[in-house]
Design an enzyme around this catalytic site. Structure first.
Site, PDB file in Angstrom:
ATOM      1  N   TYR A   1      -9.393  -2.811 -11.025  1.00 36.74           N
ATOM      2  CA  TYR A   1      -8.750  -0.953 -11.028  1.00 36.74           C
ATOM      3  C   TYR A   1      -7.558  -0.636 -11.524  1.00 36.74           C
ATOM      4  O   TYR A   1      -7.782   0.284 -11.443  1.00 36.74           O
ATOM      5  CB  TYR A   1      -9.160  -1.315  -9.377  1.00 36.74           C
ATOM      6  CG  TYR A   1      -8.856  -1.603  -8.265  1.00 36.74           C
ATOM      7  CD1 TYR A   1      -7.969  -1.014  -7.913  1.00 36.74           C
ATOM      8  CD2 TYR A   1      -8.932  -3.325  -7.470  1.00 36.74           C
ATOM      9  CE1 TYR A   1      -6.600  -1.255  -6.664  1.00 36.74           C
ATOM     10  CE2 TYR A   1      -8.073  -3.401  -6.838  1.00 36.74           C
ATOM     11  CZ  TYR A   1      -6.791  -2.976  -6.069  1.00 36.74           C
ATOM     12  OH  TYR A   1      -6.010  -3.018  -5.174  1.00 36.74           O
TER      13      TYR A   1
ATOM     14  N   GLU B   1     -25.769  15.858  -2.954  1.00 38.03           N
ATOM     15  CA  GLU B   1     -26.902  15.999  -2.582  1.00 38.03           C
ATOM     16  C   GLU B   1     -27.673  14.365  -2.863  1.00 38.03           C
ATOM     17  O   GLU B   1     -29.544  14.478  -2.626  1.00 38.03           O
ATOM     18  CB  GLU B   1     -27.801  17.084  -2.303  1.00 38.03           C
ATOM     19  CG  GLU B   1     -27.057  17.698  -4.440  1.00 38.03           C
ATOM     20  CD  GLU B   1     -27.794  19.423  -3.674  1.00 38.03           C
ATOM     21  OE1 GLU B   1     -28.804  19.941  -3.127  1.00 38.03           O
ATOM     22  OE2 GLU B   1     -27.146  19.329  -4.313  1.00 38.03           O
TER      23      GLU B   1
ATOM     24  N   GLU C   1      -7.180   2.376 -13.115  1.00 39.18           N
ATOM     25  CA  GLU C   1      -6.165   3.879 -12.415  1.00 39.18           C
ATOM     26  C   GLU C   1      -4.954   4.234 -13.581  1.00 39.18           C
ATOM     27  O   GLU C   1      -4.865   4.960 -13.577  1.00 39.18           O
ATOM     28  CB  GLU C   1      -5.724   3.505 -11.562  1.00 39.18           C
ATOM     29  CG  GLU C   1      -7.094   3.241  -9.970  1.00 39.18           C
ATOM     30  CD  GLU C   1      -6.538   2.599  -8.778  1.00 39.18           C
ATOM     31  OE1 GLU C   1      -7.930   2.740  -7.961  1.00 39.18           O
ATOM     32  OE2 GLU C   1      -5.326   1.830  -8.571  1.00 39.18           O
TER      33      GLU C   1
ATOM     34  N   CYS D   1      -1.781   1.540  -3.053  1.00 35.47           N
ATOM     35  CA  CYS D   1      -2.242   2.765  -2.436  1.00 35.47           C
ATOM     36  C   CYS D   1      -2.343   4.452  -3.141  1.00 35.47           C
ATOM     37  O   CYS D   1      -2.600   5.330  -3.554  1.00 35.47           O
ATOM     38  CB  CYS D   1      -2.900   2.816  -1.936  1.00 35.47           C
ATOM     39  SG  CYS D   1      -3.587   1.115  -0.669  1.00 35.47           S
TER      40      CYS D   1
ATOM     41  N   CYS E   1       0.657  -1.118   0.149  1.00 33.75           N
ATOM     42  CA  CYS E   1       0.104   0.212  -0.015  1.00 33.75           C
ATOM     43  C   CYS E   1       0.794   1.145   0.289  1.00 33.75           C
ATOM     44  O   CYS E   1       0.810   2.202  -1.018  1.00 33.75           O
ATOM     45  CB  CYS E   1      -1.288  -0.118   1.028  1.00 33.75           C
ATOM     46  SG  CYS E   1      -1.934   1.111   1.589  1.00 33.75           S
TER      47      CYS E   1
ATOM     48  N   LYS F   1       0.001   5.752  -5.961  1.00 37.68           N
ATOM     49  CA  LYS F   1      -1.088   5.133  -7.425  1.00 37.68           C
ATOM     50  C   LYS F   1      -1.872   6.605  -7.244  1.00 37.68           C
ATOM     51  O   LYS F   1      -1.860   7.084  -8.016  1.00 37.68           O
ATOM     52  CB  LYS F   1      -2.454   3.926  -6.772  1.00 37.68           C
ATOM     53  CG  LYS F   1      -3.368   3.927  -8.111  1.00 37.68           C
ATOM     54  CD  LYS F   1      -4.367   4.409  -7.816  1.00 37.68           C
ATOM     55  CE  LYS F   1      -4.879   4.092  -6.183  1.00 37.68           C
ATOM     56  NZ  LYS F   1      -5.224   2.962  -5.878  1.00 37.68           N
TER      57      LYS F   1
ATOM     58  N   HIS G   1     -26.563  21.701  -0.308  1.00 35.77           N
ATOM     59  CA  HIS G   1     -26.428  21.865  -1.394  1.00 35.77           C
ATOM     60  C   HIS G   1     -25.976  23.469  -2.010  1.00 35.77           C
ATOM     61  O   HIS G   1     -25.396  24.079  -0.963  1.00 35.77           O
ATOM     62  CB  HIS G   1     -27.906  22.883  -1.778  1.00 35.77           C
ATOM     63  CG  HIS G   1     -28.719  23.063  -2.944  1.00 35.77           C
ATOM     64  ND1 HIS G   1     -28.364  22.155  -4.071  1.00 35.77           N
ATOM     65  CD2 HIS G   1     -28.759  24.651  -3.410  1.00 35.77           C
ATOM     66  CE1 HIS G   1     -28.921  23.139  -5.108  1.00 35.77           C
ATOM     67  NE2 HIS G   1     -28.502  24.673  -5.476  1.00 35.77           N
TER      68      HIS G   1
HETATM   69  C1  LIG Z   1      -1.384  -0.587  -7.436  1.00 37.70           C
HETATM   70  C2  LIG Z   1      -1.723  -0.977  -6.309  1.00 37.70           C
HETATM   71  C3  LIG Z   1      -2.582   0.045  -5.877  1.00 37.70           C
HETATM   72  C4  LIG Z   1      -3.583  -0.258  -4.436  1.00 37.70           C
HETATM   73  N1  LIG Z   1      -4.736   0.670  -4.384  1.00 37.70           N
HETATM   74  C5  LIG Z   1      -5.437   0.489  -3.271  1.00 37.70           C
HETATM   75  C6  LIG Z   1      -6.594   1.761  -2.396  1.00 37.70           C
HETATM   76  O1  LIG Z   1      -5.990   2.261  -3.441  1.00 37.70           O
HETATM   77  N2  LIG Z   1      -6.535   1.055  -1.713  1.00 37.70           N
HETATM   78  C7  LIG Z   1      -6.889  -0.189  -0.969  1.00 37.70           C
HETATM   79  O2  LIG Z   1      -8.050   0.220  -0.542  1.00 37.70           O
HETATM   80  N3  LIG Z   1      -6.295  -0.722  -1.660  1.00 37.70           N
HETATM   81  C8  LIG Z   1      -5.457  -0.816  -2.218  1.00 37.70           C
HETATM   82  N4  LIG Z   1      -4.753  -1.552  -3.113  1.00 37.70           N
HETATM   83  C9  LIG Z   1      -3.847  -3.046  -1.880  1.00 37.70           C
HETATM   84  C10 LIG Z   1      -3.463  -3.319  -1.008  1.00 37.70           C
HETATM   85  O3  LIG Z   1      -2.575  -2.195  -1.615  1.00 37.70           O
HETATM   86  C11 LIG Z   1      -3.399  -4.289  -0.530  1.00 37.70           C
HETATM   87  O4  LIG Z   1      -4.087  -4.663  -0.186  1.00 37.70           O
HETATM   88  C12 LIG Z   1      -2.798  -4.393   0.970  1.00 37.70           C
HETATM   89  O5  LIG Z   1      -1.427  -3.816   0.701  1.00 37.70           O
HETATM   90  C13 LIG Z   1      -2.056  -5.776   1.772  1.00 37.70           C
HETATM   91  O6  LIG Z   1      -2.000  -5.342   2.502  1.00 37.70           O
HETATM   92  P1  LIG Z   1      -1.501  -7.125   3.226  1.00 37.70           P
HETATM   93  O7  LIG Z   1      -0.524  -6.217   4.518  1.00 37.70           O
HETATM   94  O8  LIG Z   1      -1.932  -7.847   3.264  1.00 37.70           O
HETATM   95  O9  LIG Z   1       0.099  -7.243   2.570  1.00 37.70           O
HETATM   96  P2  LIG Z   1       1.288  -6.604   1.804  1.00 37.70           P
HETATM   97  O10 LIG Z   1       0.780  -5.054   1.525  1.00 37.70           O
HETATM   98  O11 LIG Z   1       1.535  -6.973   0.207  1.00 37.70           O
HETATM   99  O12 LIG Z   1       2.623  -6.827   2.573  1.00 37.70           O
HETATM  100  C14 LIG Z   1       3.147  -7.763   2.401  1.00 37.70           C
HETATM  101  C15 LIG Z   1       4.252  -7.167   3.520  1.00 37.70           C
HETATM  102  O13 LIG Z   1       4.975  -8.494   3.272  1.00 37.70           O
HETATM  103  C16 LIG Z   1       6.990  -8.644   3.484  1.00 37.70           C
HETATM  104  N5  LIG Z   1       7.054  -9.987   2.844  1.00 37.70           N
HETATM  105  C17 LIG Z   1       6.593 -10.841   1.731  1.00 37.70           C
HETATM  106  N6  LIG Z   1       7.185 -12.035   2.166  1.00 37.70           N
HETATM  107  C18 LIG Z   1       8.175 -12.249   2.843  1.00 37.70           C
HETATM  108  C19 LIG Z   1       8.990 -12.406   4.140  1.00 37.70           C
HETATM  109  N7  LIG Z   1       8.900 -13.868   3.689  1.00 37.70           N
HETATM  110  N8  LIG Z   1       9.622 -11.875   5.027  1.00 37.70           N
HETATM  111  C20 LIG Z   1       9.083 -10.739   5.145  1.00 37.70           C
HETATM  112  N9  LIG Z   1       8.620 -10.010   5.091  1.00 37.70           N
HETATM  113  C21 LIG Z   1       8.652 -10.576   3.475  1.00 37.70           C
HETATM  114  C22 LIG Z   1       6.363  -7.733   2.004  1.00 37.70           C
HETATM  115  O14 LIG Z   1       7.856  -7.230   1.817  1.00 37.70           O
HETATM  116  C23 LIG Z   1       5.159  -6.936   2.626  1.00 37.70           C
HETATM  117  O15 LIG Z   1       6.366  -5.159   2.757  1.00 37.70           O
HETATM  118  C24 LIG Z   1      -3.283  -1.564  -4.307  1.00 37.70           C
HETATM  119  C25 LIG Z   1      -2.340  -2.139  -4.660  1.00 37.70           C
HETATM  120  C26 LIG Z   1      -1.518  -2.467  -5.674  1.00 37.70           C
HETATM  121  C27 LIG Z   1      -0.601  -2.804  -6.566  1.00 37.70           C
END
Ligand SMILES: Cc1cc2nc3c(=O)[nH]c(=O)nc-3n(C[C@H](O)[C@H](O)[C@H](O)COP(=O)(O)OP(=O)(O)OC[C@H]3O[C@@H](n4cnc5c(N)ncnc54)[C@H](O)[C@@H]3O)c2cc1C
Length: 430
Positions: A160, A420, A164, A31, A26, A34, A415
């Protein structure tokens, strides 16, 4: 982040392993950057609108490097804020890739750590279709760090992220094509939104090609589509789905069950098939949004460390698409509502936003309410137009609380606003 901080606040001793940058997808490649790019792209239209209000401007010029450098600076600041928040909460930070050894042991950089509970929150990774020349395509991960903007871009996908980025490229002056293999954009959203957003984006200059799928990419870049037609572009970005990050994570060592797509299978308390292992966020492939992942994290911390078993509520989660124009929705699409409730009432309105009237801009704002005919509850609210996300966030409270159409009608509008219209739709469309 959220699960760790809340768990620590309940007295748990927490360690966090992170192989990348703090804040996850994110903050770094999702997010936040983006939306910064979407703001940048929208200025093109804002300059044009300003003229209709009497402003004289020089020829606006856009510099991609400035945007990327400023974005990187802000993201670096956020990385620091996130890491600081973890440290402050008392969490121990392990920098490196984590791998499960068994149901209670995690290895990071060769060191083993044991824990009563292990939480997998490793997110997901973009996938590129298995077509010849796929190595020539980028994904959203790379799009945030392009050295320069291409002259012509193809975005592949109809979800999406595809919409975007097509809007971002187009707004920044890139000749943009969006190719999607399906018949309608934004599968899973209300059909009106999918159809109308395609029309709006076309009006703004995006070349939208439906039922159109690349068969191969050749150096140059030449895109050859499945129907035999070809197109020359400078950049191909695939926004064709994301896969949970469970490869080489060692979950099989611990006996945790994975779905066919690699997602960790969990119950409503985010517990995997192994009692000591939980999973939240995109790695579970439930509802892949940041606020959902954080809600899952908080619910889990309550369940495990405050003695309050808290299931995750995935009902009526609002969501936005920051395409140009923006789009947002909460609750059921018309089709889903018909399936669930049988008899439904539908209200629609479409109009030109006041701000766009002086310049004769073509963009139309669209709003729709879907009402269960029997209970008269509003079960879906949908919008395309400026600030759709900001507006639907408020409407989502009413939908979540089960407000009826009469209660929407009894609410006095502000308004003149677009919002609205959500409380003044009187004519049933069907
Ligand atoms: C281009 C794009 C735009 C988006 N826009 C939106 C938006 O506008 N609004 C919204 O709500 N959502 C949006 N999302 C979705 C949102 O980013 C994800 O739903 C959210 O980040 C999920 O969080 P998470 O904690 O599950 O995983 P992530 O945020 O992916 O975090 C996972 C973390 O784990 C780490 N990791 C992975 N494997 C390992 C490992 N083996 N050991 C140690 N660390 C590890 C990674 O480095 C990462 O930091 C977007 C996604 C993308 C790709």
């Amino acid at each position: 982040m959220r699960a760790s901080r809340v768990a620590a606040s309940y007295g748990a001793r927490v360690a966090v392993a992170e192989s990348g940058r703090f804040g996850g997808t994110c903050v770094n490649v999702g997010c936040i950057p983006k939306k910064l790019f979407a703001y940048a792209a929208h200025y093109r239209e804002d300059f044009a609108v300003a003229k209709s209000f009497g402003w004289t401007l020089g020829e606006p010029k856009f510099d991609w490097r400035t945007l990327v450098v400023n974005k990187d600076r802000e993201i670096a600041r956020l990385n620091g804020v996130y890491e600081g928040a973890l440290t402050q909460a008392g969490a121990k930070i392990l920098r490196g890739r984590a791998r499960l050894v068994d149901a209670h042991t995690v290895e990071v950089n060769g060191a083993r750590h044991s824990a009563r509970h292990i939480l997998v929150a490793t997110g997901a990774w973009p996938q590129v279709p298995q077509i010849p020349g796929r190595e020539l395509a980028i994904t959203s991960n790379e799009a945030f760090f392009l050295e320069q903007l291409p002259r012509r871009a193809l975005v592949v996908g109809g979800g999406y992220i595809a919409l975007e980025f097509a809007s971002i490229f187009n707004g920044l002056g890139v000749e943009t094509t969006l190719a999607y293999r399906g018949p309608r954009l934004l599968r899973g959203f209300d059909a009106d939104l999918g159809e109308r957003i395609a029309e709006e984006m076309k009006k703004k200059g995006v070349d939208i090609r439906l039922q159109c799928n690349p068969a191969k990419l050749e150096r140059g870049i030449k895109v050859v589509y499945e129907d035999g037609s070809a197109q020359q572009v400078d950049l191909v970005m695939c926004a064709t789905g994301r896969k949970p990050n469970t490869a080489a994570l060692g979950l099989e060592n611990a006996g945790a069950q994975l779905a066919a797509d690699g997602a960790v299978v969990v119950d409503e308390y985010s517990k995997s098939s192994v009692n000591s292992i939980h999973a939240i966020g995109d790695v579970t492939n439930r509802l892949n949004l940041t606020p959902v992942a954080t809600a899952e994290g908080m619910a889990l911390a309550k369940t495990l460390f405050r003695g309050e078993p808290t299931p995750v509520d995935h009902v009526n989660v609002p969501t936005a698409v920051f395409s140009d124009p923006n789009l947002a929705a909460v609750g059921l699409s018309e089709a889903a509502a018909r399936k669930r409730h049988g008899q439904i009432d539908v209200y629609r309105t479409a109009f030109r936003a006041l701000k766009l009237t002086l310049g004769g801009h073509e963009e139309r704002t669209f709003m729709k309410l879907v009402v269960d005919a029997a209970s008269q509850r509003v079960v879906g609210a949908h919008m395309i137009g400026p600030d759709a996300g900001e507006i639907i966030q408020g409407v989502a409270i009413a939908v979540k609380l089960g407000a009826t159409k009469a209660q929407f009608d009894a609410t006095v509008g502000i308004h003149p606003t677009a919002a609205e219209e959500f409380v003044t739709m009187r004519e049933r469309a069907s």
